[in-house]
Write a protein that holds these residues in place. Structure first.
Motif, PDB file in Angstrom:
ATOM      1  N   VAL A 155       0.829  -1.219   0.000  1.00  0.00           N
ATOM      2  CA  VAL A 155       0.000   0.000   0.000  1.00  0.00           C
ATOM      3  C   VAL A 155       0.860   1.265   0.000  1.00  0.00           C
ATOM      4  CG1 VAL A 155      -2.039  -1.063   1.029  1.00  0.00           C
ATOM      5  CG2 VAL A 155      -0.333   0.012   2.525  1.00  0.00           C
ATOM      6  N   ARG A 177      -6.965   2.946   4.847  1.00  0.00           N
ATOM      7  CA  ARG A 177      -6.218   3.853   5.705  1.00  0.00           C
ATOM      8  C   ARG A 177      -5.006   4.402   4.953  1.00  0.00           C
ATOM      9  NH1 ARG A 177      -5.881   7.332   9.670  1.00  0.00           N
ATOM     10  NH2 ARG A 177      -3.847   7.385  10.623  1.00  0.00           N
ATOM     11  N   ALA A 178      -4.359   3.509   4.218  1.00  0.00           N
ATOM     12  CA  ALA A 178      -3.078   3.869   3.617  1.00  0.00           C
ATOM     13  C   ALA A 178      -3.208   4.805   2.428  1.00  0.00           C
ATOM     14  CB  ALA A 178      -2.342   2.606   3.215  1.00  0.00           C
ATOM     15  N   TYR A 199      -3.314   7.635   2.697  1.00  0.00           N
ATOM     16  CA  TYR A 199      -2.499   8.810   3.040  1.00  0.00           C
ATOM     17  C   TYR A 199      -1.173   8.820   2.286  1.00  0.00           C
ATOM     18  CZ  TYR A 199      -0.893   5.616   6.861  1.00  0.00           C
ATOM     19  OH  TYR A 199      -0.455   4.562   7.605  1.00  0.00           O
ATOM     20  N   TYR A 200      -0.712   7.645   1.809  1.00  0.00           N
ATOM     21  CA  TYR A 200       0.552   7.642   1.068  1.00  0.00           C
ATOM     22  C   TYR A 200       0.431   8.366  -0.277  1.00  0.00           C
ATOM     23  CZ  TYR A 200       2.280   4.295   4.500  1.00  0.00           C
ATOM     24  OH  TYR A 200       2.674   3.688   5.663  1.00  0.00           O
ATOM     25  N   PHE A 219      -9.554   1.795  14.986  1.00  0.00           N
ATOM     26  CA  PHE A 219      -9.264   1.328  16.340  1.00  0.00           C
ATOM     27  C   PHE A 219      -8.559   2.414  17.132  1.00  0.00           C
ATOM     28  CE2 PHE A 219      -5.390   0.261  14.245  1.00  0.00           C
ATOM     29  CZ  PHE A 219      -5.682  -0.627  13.233  1.00  0.00           C
ATOM     30  N   THR A 257      -8.126   6.960  17.812  1.00  0.00           N
ATOM     31  CA  THR A 257      -7.863   8.199  17.098  1.00  0.00           C
ATOM     32  C   THR A 257      -6.720   7.925  16.143  1.00  0.00           C
ATOM     33  OG1 THR A 257      -7.886   8.957  19.371  1.00  0.00           O
ATOM     34  CG2 THR A 257      -7.773  10.653  17.671  1.00  0.00           C
ATOM     35  N   PRO A 274      -4.689  10.178  14.079  1.00  0.00           N
ATOM     36  CA  PRO A 274      -4.288  11.476  13.545  1.00  0.00           C
ATOM     37  C   PRO A 274      -3.186  11.351  12.499  1.00  0.00           C
ATOM     38  CG  PRO A 274      -3.396  11.162  15.750  1.00  0.00           C
ATOM     39  CD  PRO A 274      -4.210   9.950  15.442  1.00  0.00           C
ATOM     40  N   ILE A 275      -3.027  12.389  11.674  1.00  0.00           N
ATOM     41  CA  ILE A 275      -1.916  12.401  10.705  1.00  0.00           C
ATOM     42  C   ILE A 275      -1.052  13.655  10.902  1.00  0.00           C
ATOM     43  CG2 ILE A 275      -3.009  10.935   8.947  1.00  0.00           C
ATOM     44  CD1 ILE A 275      -3.684  13.593   7.430  1.00  0.00           C
ATOM     45  N   ASP A 276      -1.080  14.169  12.150  1.00  0.00           N
ATOM     46  CA  ASP A 276      -0.334  15.405  12.405  1.00  0.00           C
ATOM     47  C   ASP A 276       1.164  15.267  12.109  1.00  0.00           C
ATOM     48  OD1 ASP A 276      -0.831  13.726  14.854  1.00  0.00           O
ATOM     49  OD2 ASP A 276       0.807  14.961  15.594  1.00  0.00           O
ATOM     50  N   GLN A 277       1.727  14.086  12.339  1.00  0.00           N
ATOM     51  CA  GLN A 277       3.172  13.917  12.103  1.00  0.00           C
ATOM     52  C   GLN A 277       3.499  13.897  10.602  1.00  0.00           C
ATOM     53  OE1 GLN A 277       5.444  13.953  14.830  1.00  0.00           O
ATOM     54  NE2 GLN A 277       3.477  14.593  15.668  1.00  0.00           N
ATOM     55  N   HIS A 278       2.549  13.375   9.820  1.00  0.00           N
ATOM     56  CA  HIS A 278       2.736  13.404   8.361  1.00  0.00           C
ATOM     57  C   HIS A 278       2.770  14.871   7.915  1.00  0.00           C
ATOM     58  CE1 HIS A 278       0.796   9.182   7.801  1.00  0.00           C
ATOM     59  NE2 HIS A 278       0.758   9.448   9.093  1.00  0.00           N
ATOM     60  N   PRO A 297       7.361   7.164  16.827  1.00  0.00           N
ATOM     61  CA  PRO A 297       7.800   6.501  15.591  1.00  0.00           C
ATOM     62  C   PRO A 297       6.609   6.011  14.774  1.00  0.00           C
ATOM     63  CG  PRO A 297       8.310   5.153  17.515  1.00  0.00           C
ATOM     64  CD  PRO A 297       7.648   6.385  18.035  1.00  0.00           C
ATOM     65  N   GLY A 310       3.323   5.424   9.227  1.00  0.00           N
ATOM     66  CA  GLY A 310       2.778   6.179   8.101  1.00  0.00           C
ATOM     67  C   GLY A 310       3.558   7.463   7.862  1.00  0.00           C
ATOM     68  N   HIS A 347       8.136  -3.064   6.570  1.00  0.00           N
ATOM     69  CA  HIS A 347       7.602  -2.463   5.333  1.00  0.00           C
ATOM     70  C   HIS A 347       8.209  -1.090   5.065  1.00  0.00           C
ATOM     71  CE1 HIS A 347       4.737  -2.670   8.680  1.00  0.00           C
ATOM     72  NE2 HIS A 347       4.375  -1.445   8.415  1.00  0.00           N
ATOM     73  N   ARG A 401      -8.101  -0.473  20.709  1.00  0.00           N
ATOM     74  CA  ARG A 401      -8.003  -1.638  19.823  1.00  0.00           C
ATOM     75  C   ARG A 401      -8.555  -2.889  20.487  1.00  0.00           C
ATOM     76  NH1 ARG A 401      -3.335  -3.090  15.372  1.00  0.00           N
ATOM     77  NH2 ARG A 401      -4.883  -4.075  14.048  1.00  0.00           N
TER      78      ARG A 401
END
Ligand code: UD1
Length: 421
Positions: free
Chosen positions: A26, A93-94, A96-97, A119, A121, A123-127, A162, A165, A191, A331
């Motif tokens: 993905v 989900r992926a 975002y890539y 499962f 929150t 978030p994608i704040d780090q992306h 770490p 994503g 991956h 989860r």
């Protein structure tokens, strides 16, 4: 509507061939659209997440051709845009890539906020922090993330945690930035290494993937390449746990045994015998299992994506086990379903206490997400009587031909169409 019907308590014997890694493919398919030229991706898992991604890319002019069942050629010479709408990405989900890949290639991206398993929150704040450090501006409105940059310029990025994503997404965009990007506190999952290796085959310069500091020297162009995806660590683990719970003697083939160390160690603690080959693991189990404690962690810790399957196994261990989920904050939604099968589990925050029972009993249950679905299959293999699992679209997102692979080693499992459930 389809569901899986399992008649449990059949021991498992024989070989299971593991497919290519879902969490690598993905990322690698989006990475392929940054290349000027054809990318041939082999050992592709035949799963719904791949179908969804291919549909999304086909909609924007990317030619995706399956030459054999498990080989995909991605040719983005005629790509028409950098937008991925909600309708096409809501299931994965992926998606975002696509942000990192579009941003790398076009310096622009418009991608709907990701869907996929719920499962906690997510978030994608780090992306976004990473993209911003590379020079991109972003807005989020009506569920769409819009990113744009005059140009991308390498930067030093320290991740707060770490994140798999964020690490991969930054690697994608930074591969086509000017200058050097350093990601600190990077995730180290297999991956991530696989995606870095693929990018390097395309002409990118990514060093240090698999450690917590990754250095990317940007290049102005990427070219096509042929690449073979690594085996799926989580699929392999799922079949190992299936063998442990059902009892028998199963060899999982096309695996990287090192990736399985955290699980192999736990299964040995529980009384299973494990033999490692070069690219296989044999697991011998009597089905009589000792309890153990498990804490999920980022790689090389015990993977959160094997947590639900492990809980199913602990349900029939001879005593009390404690399972701590350190990665996701919610989860354990599937636990009520395991309780329907007779599991004795108490959840307090991120901790599940599993009191082993002598026997699980078949029942009608529903998958609540991908790995939760796998946990129900595993529990159904051990349960007395018939287990019927609904919502199996989740399982199909990440497991290729699960019922065929299990039937081949002796399970009584069928996919049935029905109006019910
Ligand atoms: C990936 C996997 C998923 C696995 C997870 C952890 C894919 C496609 N999915 O998901 O199966 O369960 O790694 O191994 O590879 N976080 C933030 N902000 C961010 C990003 C993450 O707070 O910007 C938090 C998350 O809420 C979570 C933790 O960091 O608590 C780990 O998330 P992350 O590693 O990013 O997971 P994913 O990449 O979404």
């Amino acid at each position: 509507m389809e569901h899986l019907v399992i008649n449990g308590q059949k021991q498992l014997f024989g070989d299971v061939f593991i497919s290519g890694a879902k969490n690598a493919v993905v990322a690698i398919i989006p990475a392929a659209i940054m290349a000027n030229g054809k990318c041939v991706i082999e050992n592709l898992p035949n799963i719904e997440d791949v179908t969804s991604l291919v549909d999304t890319l086909t909609n924007i002019g990317v030619k995706c051709e399956f030459t054999e069942e498990n080989t995909l050629i991605v040719d983005s010479s005629n790509i028409t845009g950098y937008c991925a709408a909600y309708e096409s990405v809501r299931k994965i989900r992926a998606s975002y890539y696509l942000m990192g890949a579009f941003l790398g290639r076009f310096k622009k991206a418009e991608v709907a906020m990701p869907g996929g398993c719920n499962f906690g929150t997510r978030p994608i704040d780090q992306h976004l922090k990473g993209f911003k450090a590379l020079g991109a501006e972003y807005t989020i409105s009506h569920g769409i993330v819009k990113l744009s940059a005059e140009k991308l310029v390498g930067s030093n990025i320290y991740l707060d945690m770490p994140s798999v994503g964020a690490t991969i997404n930054i690697m994608l965009a930074a591969s086509m930035a000017e200058g050097v990007t350093v990601i600190e506190n990077a995730a180290k999952e297999p991956h991530i290494v696989d995606t870095a290796n693929f990018l390097n085959m395309l002409g990118a310069k990514v060093k240090g993937a698999g450690t917590d500091v990754i250095k990317i020297t940007g290049v102005s162009e990427l070219h096509g390449a042929e690449y073979m995806i690594i085996p799926d660590q989580i699929e392999a683990g799922t079949y190992m746990i299936a063998a442990a719970i059902a009892g028998g003697d199963v060899t999982v083939r096309n695996v990287i045994p090192k990736h399985m160390d955290p699980l192999s160690a736990k299964l040995q603690d529980m009384g299973c015998v494990i033999y490692e080959g070069d690219d296989s693991i044999r697991i011998v189990s009597t089905g009589n299992l000792r309890p153990t404690n498990v804490k999920t962690m980022t790689y090389p810790g015990f993977p959160t994506d094997l947590q639900p399957q492990m809980t199913a196994l602990l349900c029939i261990a001879d005593g009390t086990s404690i399972l701590t989920e350190n990665v996701w904050n919610n989860r354990f939604q599937y636990i009520n379903e395991l309780k329907r099968l007779g599991g004795n589990i108490t959840v307090e925050g991120r901790v599940a206490v599993v009191e082993g029972v002598k026997q699980l009993m078949g029942a009608e249950v529903n998958a609540t997400d991908l790995r939760a679905g796998a946990a129900l299959v595993i529990a159904g293999l051990a349960a007395k009587g018939t287990t019927t699992i609904g919502n199996i679209k989740y399982i199909d997102r990440g497991y290729e031909k699960i019922e065929e692979k299990l039937t081949k080693i002796g399970a009584d499992i069928k996919r049935v169409k029905s109006e019910r459930i």
